[in-house]
Write an enzyme that holds these catalytic residues in place. Structure first.
Site, PDB file in Angstrom:
ATOM      1  N   PHE A 284      -4.740   6.583 -13.879  1.00 25.52           N
ATOM      2  CA  PHE A 284      -4.342   7.222 -12.620  1.00 25.52           C
ATOM      3  C   PHE A 284      -4.673   6.244 -11.510  1.00 25.52           C
ATOM      4  O   PHE A 284      -5.838   5.859 -11.339  1.00 25.52           O
ATOM      5  CB  PHE A 284      -5.096   8.533 -12.379  1.00 25.52           C
ATOM      6  CG  PHE A 284      -4.855   9.117 -10.998  1.00 25.52           C
ATOM      7  CD1 PHE A 284      -3.993  10.188 -10.836  1.00 25.52           C
ATOM      8  CD2 PHE A 284      -5.475   8.594  -9.866  1.00 25.52           C
ATOM      9  CE1 PHE A 284      -3.753  10.726  -9.562  1.00 25.52           C
ATOM     10  CE2 PHE A 284      -5.242   9.111  -8.595  1.00 25.52           C
ATOM     11  CZ  PHE A 284      -4.375  10.178  -8.454  1.00 25.52           C
ATOM     12  N   GLU A 285      -3.668   5.863 -10.767  1.00 24.39           N
ATOM     13  CA  GLU A 285      -3.924   5.137  -9.527  1.00 24.39           C
ATOM     14  C   GLU A 285      -2.738   5.335  -8.598  1.00 24.39           C
ATOM     15  O   GLU A 285      -1.591   5.420  -9.033  1.00 24.39           O
ATOM     16  CB  GLU A 285      -4.220   3.645  -9.756  1.00 24.39           C
ATOM     17  CG  GLU A 285      -3.170   2.867 -10.470  1.00 24.39           C
ATOM     18  CD  GLU A 285      -3.599   1.418 -10.744  1.00 24.39           C
ATOM     19  OE1 GLU A 285      -4.783   1.068 -10.544  1.00 24.39           O
ATOM     20  OE2 GLU A 285      -2.735   0.626 -11.172  1.00 24.39           O
ATOM     21  N   ILE A 286      -3.073   5.484  -7.334  1.00 17.41           N
ATOM     22  CA  ILE A 286      -2.074   5.531  -6.264  1.00 17.41           C
ATOM     23  C   ILE A 286      -2.411   4.366  -5.355  1.00 17.41           C
ATOM     24  O   ILE A 286      -3.538   4.274  -4.864  1.00 17.41           O
ATOM     25  CB  ILE A 286      -2.128   6.863  -5.497  1.00 17.41           C
ATOM     26  CG1 ILE A 286      -1.839   8.037  -6.440  1.00 17.41           C
ATOM     27  CG2 ILE A 286      -1.138   6.856  -4.341  1.00 17.41           C
ATOM     28  CD1 ILE A 286      -1.960   9.409  -5.777  1.00 17.41           C
TER      29      ILE A 286
ATOM     30  N   TYR B  88      -5.880   1.777  -2.049  1.00 18.91           N
ATOM     31  CA  TYR B  88      -6.091   2.107  -3.465  1.00 18.91           C
ATOM     32  C   TYR B  88      -6.757   3.472  -3.581  1.00 18.91           C
ATOM     33  O   TYR B  88      -7.743   3.745  -2.880  1.00 18.91           O
ATOM     34  CB  TYR B  88      -6.967   1.039  -4.134  1.00 18.91           C
ATOM     35  CG  TYR B  88      -7.026   1.177  -5.639  1.00 18.91           C
ATOM     36  CD1 TYR B  88      -6.087   0.548  -6.444  1.00 18.91           C
ATOM     37  CD2 TYR B  88      -8.000   1.958  -6.255  1.00 18.91           C
ATOM     38  CE1 TYR B  88      -6.119   0.684  -7.826  1.00 18.91           C
ATOM     39  CE2 TYR B  88      -8.041   2.108  -7.627  1.00 18.91           C
ATOM     40  CZ  TYR B  88      -7.098   1.463  -8.407  1.00 18.91           C
ATOM     41  OH  TYR B  88      -7.123   1.618  -9.766  1.00 18.91           O
TER      42      TYR B  88
ATOM     43  N   TYR C 125       3.045   3.359  -5.055  1.00 15.09           N
ATOM     44  CA  TYR C 125       3.358   3.907  -6.384  1.00 15.09           C
ATOM     45  C   TYR C 125       2.233   4.838  -6.815  1.00 15.09           C
ATOM     46  O   TYR C 125       1.091   4.735  -6.366  1.00 15.09           O
ATOM     47  CB  TYR C 125       3.524   2.790  -7.422  1.00 15.09           C
ATOM     48  CG  TYR C 125       2.221   2.110  -7.784  1.00 15.09           C
ATOM     49  CD1 TYR C 125       1.497   2.484  -8.921  1.00 15.09           C
ATOM     50  CD2 TYR C 125       1.669   1.109  -6.973  1.00 15.09           C
ATOM     51  CE1 TYR C 125       0.294   1.881  -9.241  1.00 15.09           C
ATOM     52  CE2 TYR C 125       0.473   0.507  -7.283  1.00 15.09           C
ATOM     53  CZ  TYR C 125      -0.216   0.892  -8.420  1.00 15.09           C
ATOM     54  OH  TYR C 125      -1.422   0.307  -8.732  1.00 15.09           O
TER      55      TYR C 125
END
Length: 348
Positions: A248-250, A191, A163
């Site tokens: 913000f994180e992927i 992460y 995500y």
């Protein structure tokens, strides 16, 4: 530079540039098929309310213009109340990508049964009197707990592994010329972040002691190649307050869904700090990633120019900044501000 490729099918030449197709027909008897980019098993996730509409429009339009118009990753919008028709109508026209609108289950949003409501209310009042940011807010606490332990369990996300979290009123300042979601998948990253900074001590006075209690009870969960040095200056005795800014994180949801993180979250949840204090999902995610993952699986996305007021990450490298056609000013980047933790990350 993005490369051009040429292929010929039944007398029809097609030039494919950045997955946007320009047709050069030599006859009218056949049509060609545009090249579809390889994609990761991933989605955007946006937690928002109907009242966030203008900010959501800004964020979606920004990520579409800078990245997703070439890739078509789907969007999942989550809300503790139903999205109204106006929200759906105005957001749906922003992208040709699939969009789904979900309601958060009651038990995922509101305080669990073991929380002493009077104790929690007294804590909120005291933090508000002490001028702690969001100190008096119950909805903010609900949000932090949901983002820490529940969003990846929502039914709409179950078919996805990765995500990209987006919040209302953010901006992407640079063209994103390669797919960061596919990068995570192909290079075994778990992460990804753009901004790191210090947490407010007043919001998490007992968090680190609770983390250490979990580590003593479950020493097998600690990764021998961890990024402990990013979050502690004394080999774990104290928390230095550094965390990845999680607006913000992927990331790989298999990590959050796994036994180690779920045990960790449930341990924290039982302690009550999401409500008796004001534990945020940013330090919770950051501590978990830093303790349970190998350092090599955490990635700094330097080339993604990103702004969440009041902070901006802008690529400082001149070539990256130019290649991304960035609209941000590198001199204003938060990266090496005195409140940033990126220098600590650089030394890892």
């Amino acid at each position: 530079m993005r490369q051009k490729s040429r292929r010929k099918i039944s007398g029809c030449d097609v030039i494919v540039t950045c997955f946007n197709v320009a047709w050069q027909a030599t006859d009218t008897t056949t049509l060609d098929v545009p090249v579809t980019p390889e994609r990761a098993n991933a989605t955007f996730v946006i937690l928002c309310r109907n009242s966030d509409l203008d900010g959501v429009i800004q964020s979606v339009r920004s990520v579409e213009d800078r990245f997703n118009r070439d890739y078509g990753y789907p969007y999942i919008f989550l809300n503790e109340e139903p999205f109204d028709d106006e929200f759906r109508r105005r957001v749906s026209v922003l992208s040709s990508a699939e969009m789904k609108f979900g309601i958060i289950p009651h038990d995922h949003w509101y305080a669990p049964s073991w929380i002493d409501e009077q104790k929690a209310a007294d804590a909120r009042k005291k933090m508000e009197q002490d001028n702690v940011i969001y100190g008096g807010s119950l909805p903010y606490r609900n949000m932090c707990r949901f983002n820490s332990g529940f969003f990846f369990r929502h039914p709409l996300l179950q078919k996805y592994r990765y995500y990209w979290r987006i919040e209302p009123s953010v901006r992407f300042h640079c063209d994103i010329r390669s797919d960061p979601l596919l990068f995570m998948q192909n290079y075994n990253k778990t992460y990804g972040f753009t901004i790191s900074l210090y947490e407010f001590q007043a919001t998490i006075p007992s968090l680190w002691e609770t983390v250490k209690a979990f580590a003593r009870a479950h020493p097998q969960t600690l990764n021998p190649d961890s990024a402990l040095g990013f979050i502690s200056d004394d080999d774990g005795t104290n928390y230095n307050l550094c965390h990845f800014w999680s607006n913000f994180e992927i990331a790989d949801m298999d990590f959050w869904r796994g036994e180690t993180y779920m045990s960790f979250f449930e341990f924290l949840d039982q302690a009550g700090g999401f409500y008796y204090e004001r534990w945020g999902d940013a330090p919770v995610h950051s501590i978990a990633a830093s303790l349970f993952l190998p350092r090599s699986s955490i990635h700094f996305f330097d080339d993604i120019g990103y702004e969440h007021p009041p902070f901006t990450h802008c690529p400082i490298n001149v070539q990256r900044w130019a290649n991304g056609r960035c609209s941000c000013n590198p001199a204003s980047s938060f990266d090496y501000d005195g409140y940033s933790c990126l220098r600590r990350w650089d030394t890892m």
